[in-house]
Design a protein around this motif. Structure first.
Motif, PDB file in Angstrom:
ATOM      1  N   HIS A 281       0.722  -1.275   0.092  1.00 44.12           N
ATOM      2  CA  HIS A 281       0.234  -0.256  -0.236  1.00 44.12           C
ATOM      3  C   HIS A 281       1.000   0.869  -0.229  1.00 44.12           C
ATOM      4  O   HIS A 281       0.799   2.179  -0.305  1.00 44.12           O
ATOM      5  CB  HIS A 281      -0.559   0.087   1.340  1.00 44.12           C
ATOM      6  N   LEU A 282       2.054   1.702   0.071  1.00 49.64           N
ATOM      7  CA  LEU A 282       3.376   2.245   0.807  1.00 49.64           C
ATOM      8  C   LEU A 282       3.508   2.369  -0.219  1.00 49.64           C
ATOM      9  O   LEU A 282       3.637   3.822  -0.708  1.00 49.64           O
ATOM     10  CB  LEU A 282       3.781   1.728   1.752  1.00 49.64           C
ATOM     11  N   ALA A 283       4.228   1.692  -1.079  1.00 53.69           N
ATOM     12  CA  ALA A 283       5.036   1.869  -2.030  1.00 53.69           C
ATOM     13  C   ALA A 283       3.647   2.082  -3.498  1.00 53.69           C
ATOM     14  O   ALA A 283       4.736   2.753  -4.334  1.00 53.69           O
ATOM     15  CB  ALA A 283       5.264  -0.119  -2.745  1.00 53.69           C
ATOM     16  N   ALA A 284       2.675   1.877  -3.275  1.00 54.53           N
ATOM     17  CA  ALA A 284       2.056   2.134  -4.082  1.00 54.53           C
ATOM     18  C   ALA A 284       1.539   3.726  -4.568  1.00 54.53           C
ATOM     19  O   ALA A 284       1.480   4.630  -5.463  1.00 54.53           O
ATOM     20  CB  ALA A 284       0.660   1.504  -4.074  1.00 54.53           C
ATOM     21  N   ILE A 285       1.699   4.798  -3.446  1.00 60.85           N
ATOM     22  CA  ILE A 285       1.325   6.072  -3.122  1.00 60.85           C
ATOM     23  C   ILE A 285       2.707   6.403  -3.181  1.00 60.85           C
ATOM     24  O   ILE A 285       2.855   7.939  -3.991  1.00 60.85           O
ATOM     25  CB  ILE A 285       0.557   5.898  -2.627  1.00 60.85           C
ATOM     26  N   LEU A 286       3.632   6.163  -3.101  1.00 60.02           N
ATOM     27  CA  LEU A 286       5.309   7.334  -2.514  1.00 60.02           C
ATOM     28  C   LEU A 286       5.767   8.125  -3.626  1.00 60.02           C
ATOM     29  O   LEU A 286       5.712   8.865  -3.854  1.00 60.02           O
ATOM     30  CB  LEU A 286       6.071   5.827  -2.473  1.00 60.02           C
ATOM     31  N   PRO A 287       5.624   6.875  -5.479  1.00 63.15           N
ATOM     32  CA  PRO A 287       5.792   8.214  -6.769  1.00 63.15           C
ATOM     33  C   PRO A 287       4.838   9.276  -6.852  1.00 63.15           C
ATOM     34  O   PRO A 287       4.693   9.990  -7.828  1.00 63.15           O
ATOM     35  CB  PRO A 287       5.565   7.284  -7.014  1.00 63.15           C
ATOM     36  N   LYS A 288       3.511   8.988  -6.147  1.00 64.46           N
ATOM     37  CA  LYS A 288       2.606  10.380  -5.820  1.00 64.46           C
ATOM     38  C   LYS A 288       2.389  11.144  -4.882  1.00 64.46           C
ATOM     39  O   LYS A 288       1.859  12.904  -4.894  1.00 64.46           O
ATOM     40  CB  LYS A 288       1.284   9.788  -5.675  1.00 64.46           C
TER      41      LYS A 288
END
Length: 427
Positions: A281-288
């Motif tokens: 979940h965290l890796a999915a939003i870090l780029p944003k």
């Protein structure tokens, strides 16, 4: 009679008695006399009096310890608190610390009313003062709402039940000055948290919110936090350490973080029972995320798998400058994945890998990565050799730690020189 006559004769005949010895206080009265004629034709003594003191070690005859005002302490009741009004009306304090004070309901109400009326302090700490009662909390809420100078309010270690949480919420809803709110260990889980979040949705002034040790859960509490992050862009720091967010709760928080493009800068998730599964979940939003600068995931059993899942998100993110991975159960494999992130990162400033089982192989990977990285100025590692028994491996670890420290120092010097050049250009 004979004694009186004898003394009188001594005076009038000018007979001098022996000098007086030291008195009980150690003061010597040295009298020498000069004879002169009285108006009545008789002689009397005109004395010259001199005072001398004994030597320094003899002048003090005894000592007594002062009474200790901290041994018992006074209850801050209404009468005692009202006596402070003369101080509050004349002085504005940077900070008033009432932690662990014996503050009762009447005293708290009077004290907070005075602080609100006179704008007495920039920071108020009442942590662990558990007897301030409902009226005390109502006065505190008025202080939070109306004070034009109060910027920090700390009330950790005081249970905030629904009625008192409602008071605080009312104060926060219309506050335009408070910057820091610390409510650690306040039993805020459930409806109390909901009331607080409802108020903070309307508050666009608060910048730091501390909610550690509140037993926040992954059922309702994480959903309240999600709702808060979706609408409040003023909060810069959110401290959730030592709660029970779990992976499902982290998913809710990540949903809220998607809206934080220019908001939250520091997120502390220390010791929230997160595992490698939650890192998806965290890796999915870090780029944003473009505003998040500090991410602390320490004391969670992420394991090597968790770091692997987090790595790509960290590489794609360009805002995180401080990353905490202490006590996350990673070994050399996790250190190698972290080294890959270090090589790719151009903005990371500090990375904490202490209290992990990183052996010689992991240190070698980190050393090679540091040679290629020019931003990291602090890499925290355990100082002692980890789990190595052979002498040459222990010496190798020590050497690698020295090389890593030198690379961090090199980067620090380069950063300082760059800042100085930018200052000169700006002038």
């Amino acid at each position: 009679m004979n004694n009186e006559m004898s003394a009188t004769e001594n005076v009038y005949t000018g007979e001098l008695q022996a000098p007086a010895p030291f008195d009980s206080m150690g003061v010597k009265d040295d009298c020498t006399g000069q004879q002169e004629m009285s108006p009545y034709g008789t002689w009397k003594i005109k004395s010259k009096k001199r005072v001398s003191f004994p030597l320094g070690e003899q002048i003090v005859s005894g000592s007594a310890e002062p009474w200790n005002p901290w041994k018992a302490g006074e209850n801050l009741d209404c009468e005692n608190c009202e006596a402070l009004e003369e101080i509050f009306k004349r002085i504005q304090f940077t900070m008033i610390n009432l932690e662990w004070a014996k503050l009762d309901e009447d005293g708290a109400s009077a004290l907070f009313d005075m602080m609100e009326y006179y704008d007495s302090t920039l920071c108020l700490r009442i942590s662990f003062s558990k007897n301030i009662g409902t009226r005390g909390w109502k006065a505190a809420a008025q202080l939070i709402q109306k004070s034009s100078c109060l910027q920090e309010f700390e009330a950790s270690g005081i249970p905030l039940m629904e009625d008192t949480a409602s008071c605080v919420a009312r104060g926060l809803k219309f506050n335009h000055h408070l910057r820091v709110l610390r409510l650690d260990n306040a039993r805020l889980s459930g409806r109390s948290l909901m009331l607080l979040v409802s108020a903070l949705k309307m508050n666009q002034t608060l910048q730091e919110l501390y909610l550690a040790d509140n037993n926040l859960n992954s059922v309702q509490d994480s959903m309240y936090l999600r709702d808060l992050l979706q609408v409040n862009y003023a909060i810069r720091l959110l401290d959730l350490k030592n709660n029970c967010i779990f992976n499902t709760g982290l998913e809710d928080i990540c949903e809220g973080l998607k809206r934080q493009k220019q908001g939250l800068k520091t997120l502390i998730l220390w010791n929230n029972k997160l595992t490698h599964k939650g890192m998806n979940h965290l890796a999915a939003i870090l780029p944003k995320l473009t505003s998040l600068e500090t991410l602390n995931l320490g004391r969670n059993p992420l394991s090597n798998e968790g770091v692997h899942r987090l790595k790509e998100g960290l590489i794609a993110n360009r805002s995180v400058t401080r990353l905490g991975l202490a006590s996350t159960a990673i070994t050399c494999e996790g250190a190698i994945a972290t080294a890959e992130f270090i090589v790719e990162s151009t903005g990371i400033l500090r990375l904490d890998l202490r209290r992990n089982r990183i052996r010689t192989g992991g240190l070698m990977a980190l050393t090679l990565a540091m040679k290629l990285n020019h931003s990291l100025i602090r890499l925290d590692l355990d100082k002692g050799p980890m789990a190595e028994k052979e002498g040459w491996l222990i010496e190798t670890q020590k050497l690698l730690l020295v090389k890593i420290a030198k690379c961090c120092k090199r980067n620090s010097i380069m950063k300082r020189m760059k800042l100085e050049e930018e200052k000169e250009e700006a002038m």
